[in-house]
Each structure stands twice: as C-alpha cells, then as structure tokens.
Design an enzyme around this catalytic site. Structure first.
Site: not given
Ligand code: NAD
Ligand code: UGA
Length: 460
Positions: A163, A279, A342
């Site tokens: 993804e 990630c 973010k």
C-alpha cells in the site's frame, strides 16, 4: 477466464485496512468486504459514529457502505472461512528484542494471522500481503500456510500488494492511485490467475495502465524502496537546510530552484523538523538490516544515514531553540503547536514532536501542547509519566500560548496560518520567540509584529 471475486476479508482494521477496504467496498458494490481485528475496541469504534482514525473523507464512505457490503467484526475465523480473498494488513513494527532488535521487522502479528488463516481455511484462498514486509516474506508465509492447514487440497496463492497511501490524504490516494502494484508467481498459470483476480478487483476504478504487475520479490522490495527514496529526499533537503542557515541561503528558494528540474521534481522537498510517521524509519531500518544480512554493509550504511540525518535535524532544532533563548530554557513556558506527525491526521507515531518535546523538557522547559486532533491521553502515552510532569495539554491554541516565552510549530496544520498573530504577541512573554519547524508562517509579518523568528533553513 478468472472468476470475479465476490467475498473479501481483511485481517487488521488499522490505518491501512480500514480505509483500503472502505474504498474497495465503495467502488465494488458487488463484493462483500469484511474487516476483522483482534481488538474489540477498534472494531466497536469502526461500527460507531466515531471512527477510530481521523482521515478526511473516510467517514462518508464508511457510513455509506457499512452494513451493505462493508462489515467490521472480531470474528476472524468466520470471515476467513467465508471469503475467497484475504488481505493481511496487520502491523509489522521494528523488533524490540532478540535477533535484529531495533532493525528487523517483527513478523509476529503476520505469522499469527497466517496460522489462523491456515487453521480456518476449508477452501482455496488468495492471500494478499498488504502489510509492508521484508523481501521474501511470501515464501515464509507460504510454508506456514501449507504446513498448518488441516484440510486436504486447500490451495493458497500468495500475492504482494503493498500500500502506498499517505495518511491525511488516504482517500484521495486510494481513489486515484499513481499506481497499484501486484506481485505474484506470474511464471505459472495458477499464480497468474490469482494476480488476474486481484487486478479484476482494482479494475473497477483504477485504469489498467496504472495497475502494475511484477514478481513477488520485486513487489515486496519496491515498497521498502519507495519509502526509502521518499525519506531520503526529506533528509537531503533537511541537510541543505542546515547549510542554508550557515550560509545565508534560503532553503525554500533552493528547493524551488532544484524542484523545477523535471528530473528532480518538486514534491517531497519541504524542509522540516524531521520526518515522522509509523513507517519511514521502520522501513529504512528494515531495508538496511536486509542489506546487512545479505553481506552488503556499505548499502546498509547508505540507508542508515537517512535516519541519522533525521535524528540530527530534530536535535539541531532543539539546540537552536535553546541557544536562541539565551542558552537557558529552564522553567520557561514553551507553546508547542501541533503534535501529530503531519497535518490532517491524529496519528502521533514517531512524531518529531515527541523527540523535540523530550529534548526541551530535558533542559527544564515547561510545555503547553496544542493539537487540533490529538487527545491528551495519546500525548501522555507517548511522552511518559515523568515528562508529563512538565507538560500541559491545552484545549485551545490561546491557552497554549498565553504566558509562553516561545512557540514552536511542530505540525503544518493550516489553522496555524490563520491565527491572529498580533493578538498572540500580546499574550506572550517578551521577547517572544517563534520557531517554525514547518515553514508555514509569514515570517516577515511576524518580525514586523515584534517576534524573534527562527525558521528552518532561512536566513536569520
Ligand atoms: P495499525 O497498527 O493501525 O493496524 C494493524 C491492526 O492489525 C491493529 O488494529 C491490530 O489489532 C491488528 N492485528 C494485529 N494482529 C492481528 C491478528 N493476528 N488478527 C487480527 N488483527 C490483528 O497498522 P497500520 O498503520 O494500518 O499498518 C499496517 C501495515 O501497513 C504495516 O505493515 C505498515 O507498515 C503498512 N503501511 C502503513 C501505512 C500507513 O499509512 N499507516 C501505509 C502503507 C503501508
Ligand atoms: C508515507 C508515504 O508517503 C506513503 O507512500 C507510504 O505508503 C506510507 O509512508 C507508509 O508506508 O506508511 P505517511 O508517512 O503517511 O506516508 O506520510 P508522508 O506524507 O509521507 O509524510 C511522512 C513524514 O515526512 C511526515 O512527518 C511529513 O511531515 C514529513 N515530510 C513529508 C517532510 O518533512 N517533508 C516533505 O516534503 C514531505
């Protein structure tokens, strides 16, 4: 011709499983999609009016499809038994103990999911790796599946379908992806048929030319490579930001100038206090570990330096704050605007605000944290009991700024740009400092008001 898929199950109802399955349900009304998780509170939240994650546009899709062809459940076994295709979207964090500690991916959750699939499958299944995994994970998973299935003749075809969505823009990314990548055993007919089945699902809304197929190992590695390249761009521009400050150049002018070269491109060149998120760091550490395991220490070192530069950027920011405030922040109140990694997400995993917060507290500062989407309980969980003695979680930006000696911008939330900075100046201690870690404010205007402004990579 491959028979179209009509039943999908997804194991893992997190930031990836939830939104990706919601999009499949919306675009494919003929497919019944069940998302399962071992966490009862998470599933309860997916079934409530307050979804467990904040993502612009997600609520509308879930509320439209839920109960029709989109279901959330903790009945993992039942969902596995009843479907043709299983997406595995469980977490794959960095290992905390044992061999590869602090570097390798922890595949405990993945293996557990695979064992459950093996135990419950009574018919052939297509297994789709959605989680980010080390290259050649499919090989290991195939062994677990084949050797643990009690039913004779059940066939498992494994695909890699990494993804690429980014949080905060997940729905836009899923609706119109740059590409969908599907890896499979395309060298044999059954493997090709499994790939075709998944291509068939995405073809409901993704143009054929944007659906790429590859061999399994290329697909698995491409995901790690994509994240490593993206993070490397940020570390590169952040390295430039330090040089800009030293030389009087302006990092935004530099990134604009280099970004207009079509070979370089303009995206992902925003200097910042550092990249965060669950990630980038995890995947680069994992990539570097794989390189080490394959006897490629120089390659590992190259990728390690991307994480090293990110750590440097965060500590540089803290040092800059301390030195600007006359080398002492002990007892000073600092307003931290933004805490999520973010904008447009409430996710705080690996947020640079965590390291910067700890750095400031170590030097004696008191923090007033305000974030439009992060709950106080999450901040307490991330920062720990000891640090929380020096932290106040604020409900409004005004509460956070009143009486503060300085304000640091940690997240690029749009609302920060529209605040009445003149009024804010009025309620802060003087001299009032602004440290813009995201380069979102109008620095000249702030200077005109009377603030002392430090903006990353900008002339002082
Ligand atoms: P997450 O932690 O939000 O969700 C994972 C979920 O899996 C959790 O709810 C957990 O309870 C569940 N789970 C774990 N083991 C299970 C099991 N055996 N059975 C049922 N449920 C189980 O994680 P995430 O952010 O969605 O990431 C999932 C994967 O996708 C990771 O490999 C990550 O690297 C990758 N990825 C994440 C993003 C992102 O933006 N977060 C983007 C692309 C890829
Ligand atoms: C990232 C990738 O962009 C996705 O493609 C990928 O699927 C995902 O990781 C994943 O595998 O989890 P995400 O972490 O959600 O997505 O968000 P990004 O937009 O990539 O931002 C990551 C961090 O880099 C944020 O802290 C962001 O503020 C920072 N960043 C981003 C910068 O500092 N400068 C930039 O120019 C861009």
């Amino acid at each position: 011709m491959t028979r179209p898929i009509t039943t999908i199950c997804c194991i893992g109802a997190g930031y990836v499983g939830g939104p990706t399955m919601a999009m499949i349900a919306k675009k494919c009304p003929q497919i019944s999609v069940t998302v399962v998780d071992i966490s009862q509170p998470r599933i309860d939240a997916w079934n409530s009016s307050e979804l467990p994650i904040y993502e612009p546009g997600l609520d509308e899709i879930v509320f439209e499809c839920r109960g029709k062809n989109l279901f959330f459940s903790t009945d993992v076994e039942g969902a596995i038994r009843d479907c043709e295709m299983i997406f595995v979207s469980v977490n794959t964090p960095t290992k905390k103990t044992g061999l590869g500690k602090g570097k390798a991916a922890d595949l405990t959750y993945w293996e557990l999911a695979a064992r459950t699939i093996a135990a419950c499958s009574e018919s052939d299944k297509i297994i789709v790796e959605k989680s980010t995994v080390p290259v050649r994970t499919a090989e290991a998973i195939e062994k677990v599946l084949q050797r643990n299935c009690p039913h004779d003749g059940v066939r498992f075809d494994i695909l890699s379908n990494p993804e690429f969505l980014a949080e905060g823009t997940a729905i836009v990314d899923l609706d119109a992806p740059d590409r969908v990548l599907i890896g499979g055993k395309i060298e044999n007919a059954k493997g090709q048929a499994a790939v075709d089945a998944l291509v068939g699902v995405y073809s409901n809304w993704v143009p054929k030319e944007n659906i790429l197929t590859a061999n399994l190992w290329s697909a698995e590695l491409s995901k790690l490579a994509a994240n490593a390249f993206l993070a490397q761009r940020i570390s590169s521009i952040n390295a430039m930001s330090a040089l800009c400050e030293a030389t009087g150049a302006d990092v935004q002018q530099v990134s604009h100038a280099i970004g207009t070269d079509t070979r370089i491109g303009s995206k992902f060149l925003n200097a910042s206090v550092g990249f965060g998120g669950s990630c980038f760091q995890k995947d680069i550490l994992n990539l570097a570990y794989i390189c080490e395991c394959h006897g490629l220490p120089e390659v590992a070192e190259y990728w390690h330096s991307v994480v090293g530069m990110n750590d440097y950027q965060k500590s540089r920011f803290v040092k800059r704050m301390i030195s600007a405030m006359f080398n002492t922040i002990s007892g000073k109140k600092i307003s931290m605007l933004g805490y999520a990694f973010k904008k447009d997400t409430g996710d705080t995993r690996e947020s640079p605000a965590i390291d910067v917060g700890h750095g400031l507290i170590e030097d004696g500062a008191k923090l007033n944290i305000y974030d439009p989407k992060v709950a106080a309980a999450q901040i307490a969980l991330d920062m720990g009991e000891e640090a929380m003695k020096s932290i106040t979680c604020c409900k409004t930006h005004t509460e956070s700024l009143t009486g503060a000696h300085a304000v640091c911008i940690m997240t690029e939330w749009d609302e920060f740009k529209t605040y009445d900075w003149e009024a804010i100046y009025g309620v802060m201690q003087k001299p009032a400092f602004v440290f813009d870690g995201r380069l979102i404010l109008d620095h000249q205007k702030l200077k005109d008001i009377g603030f002392i402004v430090y903006a990353l990579g900008k002339p002082l």
